[in-house]
Design a protein around this motif. Structure first.
Motif, PDB file in Angstrom:
ATOM      1  N   PHE A  28       0.803  -1.220   0.000  1.00  0.00           N
ATOM      2  CA  PHE A  28       0.000   0.000   0.000  1.00  0.00           C
ATOM      3  C   PHE A  28       0.837   1.272   0.000  1.00  0.00           C
ATOM      4  O   PHE A  28       1.908   1.329   0.612  1.00  0.00           O
ATOM      5  CB  PHE A  28      -0.932   0.021   1.223  1.00  0.00           C
ATOM      6  N   PHE A 100      -9.522  -2.401  -6.562  1.00  0.00           N
ATOM      7  CA  PHE A 100      -8.384  -1.611  -6.108  1.00  0.00           C
ATOM      8  C   PHE A 100      -7.759  -0.817  -7.246  1.00  0.00           C
ATOM      9  O   PHE A 100      -7.896  -1.152  -8.416  1.00  0.00           O
ATOM     10  CB  PHE A 100      -7.347  -2.454  -5.363  1.00  0.00           C
ATOM     11  N   THR A 102      -4.056   1.281  -8.309  1.00  0.00           N
ATOM     12  CA  THR A 102      -2.642   1.463  -7.997  1.00  0.00           C
ATOM     13  C   THR A 102      -2.171   2.817  -8.504  1.00  0.00           C
ATOM     14  O   THR A 102      -2.644   3.319  -9.530  1.00  0.00           O
ATOM     15  CB  THR A 102      -1.775   0.346  -8.619  1.00  0.00           C
ATOM     16  N   ILE A 108      -0.866   0.148  -4.051  1.00  0.00           N
ATOM     17  CA  ILE A 108      -2.318   0.282  -3.943  1.00  0.00           C
ATOM     18  C   ILE A 108      -2.630   1.531  -3.120  1.00  0.00           C
ATOM     19  O   ILE A 108      -2.146   1.678  -2.004  1.00  0.00           O
ATOM     20  CB  ILE A 108      -2.936  -0.962  -3.288  1.00  0.00           C
ATOM     21  N   TYR A 111      -8.482   0.678  -1.944  1.00  0.00           N
ATOM     22  CA  TYR A 111      -8.810  -0.751  -1.901  1.00  0.00           C
ATOM     23  C   TYR A 111     -10.161  -0.894  -1.232  1.00  0.00           C
ATOM     24  O   TYR A 111     -10.361  -0.404  -0.115  1.00  0.00           O
ATOM     25  CB  TYR A 111      -7.731  -1.481  -1.103  1.00  0.00           C
TER      26      TYR A 111
END
Length: 122
Positions: A28, A100, A102, A108, A111
């Motif tokens: 993340f 999700f 990116t 990410i 999400y």
């Protein structure tokens, strides 16, 4: 109805199934946002780490089976069957959809998970 699953998608769910919070958080962006159903958003890696740990503490294990994946540019939608190992030794399989996005670095940053958690705790 299958589609080709991208390596990044397989990696996300393999890490999730391994229940390795440090590895999951590494996927993340620093300011990422995670939302499970209608729960309050977890914003930032610290909240994601805390929330993920808290959820894992309520189950014995889990396994994601990817049914279908749709990808367009930096957005991915995944239909899944998720089998949860409950703390009482029983298993339950629940349909789930994850969406999700990116960022430019491949992390990410948004999400979302849509599923009914009630059978996990019934």
């Amino acid at each position: 109805m299958g589609t080709t699953t991208r390596p990044q998608t397989r990696n996300v769910f393999a890490m999730t199934d391994a229940m390795d919070v440090a590895e999951i958080v590494s996927l993340f962006a620093t300011d990422a946002r995670v939302v499970f159903g209608n729960s309050q958003p977890m914003v930032g890696v610290d909240e994601i780490r805390t929330g993920t740990t808290a959820f894992y503490d309520t189950i014995a294990g889990l396994h994601h089976e990817i049914v279908t994946e749709w990808s367009f540019l930096d957005d991915t939608i995944v239909e899944l069957k998720v089998t949860y190992d409950r703390k009482d030794g029983q298993q339950v399989t629940i349909p789930c959809v994850t969406i999700f996005h990116t960022d430019a670095a491949g992390k990410i940053d948004d999400y979302r998970v849509y599923f009914d958690v009630a059978p996990i705790y019934a």
